[in-house]
Design a protein around this motif. Structure first.
Motif, PDB file in Angstrom:
ATOM      1  N   ASP A 140      -8.463   2.236  -6.518  1.00  0.00           N
ATOM      2  CA  ASP A 140      -7.135   1.829  -6.947  1.00  0.00           C
ATOM      3  C   ASP A 140      -6.672   2.609  -8.186  1.00  0.00           C
ATOM      4  OD1 ASP A 140      -6.203   0.133  -5.052  1.00  0.00           O
ATOM      5  OD2 ASP A 140      -6.218  -1.669  -6.282  1.00  0.00           O
ATOM      6  N   ARG A 200      -6.454  -0.212   3.925  1.00  0.00           N
ATOM      7  CA  ARG A 200      -5.584  -0.819   2.928  1.00  0.00           C
ATOM      8  C   ARG A 200      -6.273  -1.946   2.188  1.00  0.00           C
ATOM      9  NH1 ARG A 200      -2.667  -0.214   7.419  1.00  0.00           N
ATOM     10  NH2 ARG A 200      -2.563  -2.429   7.897  1.00  0.00           N
ATOM     11  N   PHE A 240       0.832  -1.196   0.000  1.00  0.00           N
ATOM     12  CA  PHE A 240       0.000   0.000   0.000  1.00  0.00           C
ATOM     13  C   PHE A 240       0.876   1.260   0.000  1.00  0.00           C
ATOM     14  CE2 PHE A 240      -2.274   3.317   2.434  1.00  0.00           C
ATOM     15  CZ  PHE A 240      -3.371   3.492   1.612  1.00  0.00           C
TER      16      PHE A 240
END
Length: 469
Positions: free
Chosen positions: A463, A456, A318
């Motif tokens: 994304d 996360r 992440f």
């Protein structure tokens, strides 16, 4: 000076411009102020396709026929550049609003366009060159800079250009990254994410080739002074490349359009854009062809593409994919500023919403730094972040989610409809509820944003928003 009929308008969809813009970017990055600003603030290494698309959209607006659009874009760029200042590794100051620096950026674009035509065997006539130079002067004037930082006449320009090349340009880190690292590690555009082996094979061939072509096209005094290696036959290769790429200009109208190509490269396959279905079908055919090729000549299996449907991701992953926007291995203010810059660009924000968004990110940084910066060096390493396993959903991140919702909710009705959703995420909204009155509420938006940024968890819309190349 602008719009159809201008010299620049004719060049914008010219495929040779792809080579020329790389060359211009290298010359810009060789200027110590610009090189330092790129190293400290730019996302061009980690997110090159995003950066390319934003740059092309900006150029279209600045050179388009609509004066109001041009003035609005110039104001946006001035606000962006005003936020980019600091000192380089040698403690020399840089400032993106320095008028001499801005003049050099315009100079590289003009001179690279002239060089593009010369290398492809079609040098500009004097009148056309004068016209193009006048257009770039008008482009610079649109930012409000006083005249004189770029020479008034074309004759004076060449003396100015040679002086900057010989006296001011350096072999900067940013220039070396563009020439020798960027293409070697260039991530696949979203459209080709599922074909990593094919992309890696093409990149292995194209990367060094583009680097060699670019180096050979740079001014000889600068190449010699910077110690840039020139491969035997590189000059011939460069002229051949410009000539070969230029042949694409003779394809039917509409086949080669810069905005269409960049939109396709950034296209998400789950978008409701009609082109997504065509792209998806094309990708399926490529997958089948690749499978047949593997039967004939087995290759190492392609890695599975990362899932994006809600699975957990590790803290370091992440950190690398989302938080470290500049790719320098640390989280600091330029990374969060880059997020604010991308979100502001996607939503096409004006004041005061743009400043509200930047301020919300700044508040989040002030909340993160004391909690995670354990060694007190002013930045957060991947190790510091992973070791703390923090919960990032503090008050500042909640406020940031609220501000982002307000910026996305253009009509202020406290819900995000399909068009507003698409402006932020560039993808479909509730495809399975077509024909029904469904909207994205404030509470749902804030919950999803916090889940992505602090939990996360992978998220199909979020994304691509912050992790996409």
């Amino acid at each position: 000076m602008f719009g159809p009929g201008s010299q620049f308008h004719a060049f914008f969809d010219d495929p040779r411009w792809a080579l020329a813009i790389v060359r211009a970017t290298v010359l810009e990055a060789a200027h110590p102020q610009i090189g330092a600003a790129l190293i400290d603030n730019s996302t061009f290494v980690v997110h090159p396709w995003r950066r390319l698309r934003n740059t092309l959209v900006s150029l279209q607006r600045m050179f388009g026929p609509d004066a109001q659009v041009r003035q609005r874009e110039a104001a946006r760029l001035n606000r962006l550049h005003a936020r980019l200042n600091g000192t380089d590794a040698q403690d020399r100051p840089y400032d993106a609003m320095d008028p001499d620096v801005r003049a050099w950026v315009v100079a590289t674009l003009f001179e690279s366009a002239v060089t593009m035509c010369r290398l492809s065997g079609q040098p500009l006539e004097q009148a056309a060159m004068e016209q193009l130079y006048a257009e770039f002067q008008a482009f610079l004037a649109a930012f409000g800079d006083e005249a004189g930082h770029l020479p008034l006449s074309l004759h004076e320009f060449w003396t100015y250009y040679d002086r900057v090349v010989e006296e001011e340009l350096e072999n900067t880190e940013a220039m070396r990254i563009i020439l020798y690292k960027l293409f070697d590690h260039l991530p696949a555009p979203p459209l080709l994410n599922s074909l990593p082996t094919l992309w890696a094979a093409g990149r292995t061939v194209a990367g060094p080739l583009i680097g060699a072509i670019t180096v050979a096209s740079l001014p000889e005094p600068f190449r010699r002074r910077s110690g840039l290696p020139e491969l035997p036959g590189a000059q011939t290769l460069t002229q051949g490349a410009y000539l070969a790429v230029g042949l694409a200009r003779f394809l039917p109208d509409g086949w080669v359009r810069t905005d269409t190509i960049t939109d396709l490269l950034a296209l998400s396959l789950d978008s409701d854009d009609p082109r997504a279905r065509t792209a998806s079908a094309l990708r399926d055919k490529v997958d089948r062809a690749a499978a047949l090729l593997r039967l004939i000549a087995p290759l190492p299996p392609e890695p599975e593409p990362a899932a994006t449907g809600g699975g957990q991701r590790g803290a370091e992953e992440f950190f690398r994919e989302v938080l470290d926007q500049t790719g320098n291995g640390y989280l600091d203010w330029p990374d969060l500023a880059a997020m604010a810059r991308e979100l502001s660009s996607r939503l096409d924000l004006d004041e005061p919403l743009e400043t509200r968004l930047y301020s919300a990110f700044a508040d989040w940084w002030r909340e993160l730094q004391p909690a995670l910066d354990t060694d007190g060096d002013g930045r957060i390493s991947a190790h510091e972040y992973a070791a703390a396993v923090p919960s990032l959903a503090g008050p500042a991140l909640i406020k940031l989610a609220e501000v982002l919702f307000d910026a996305t909710d253009k009509d202020g009705n406290q819900t995000i409809d399909a068009d507003e959703y698409r402006a932020l995420f560039r993808t479909a909204f509730h495809r399975d509820t077509a024909g029904t009155e469904v909207a994205y509420t404030r509470s749902a938006f804030v919950k999803d944003f916090l889940s992505f940024m602090s939990g996360r968890r992978r998220s199909t819309p979020y994304d691509p928003l912050l992790a996409q190349a």
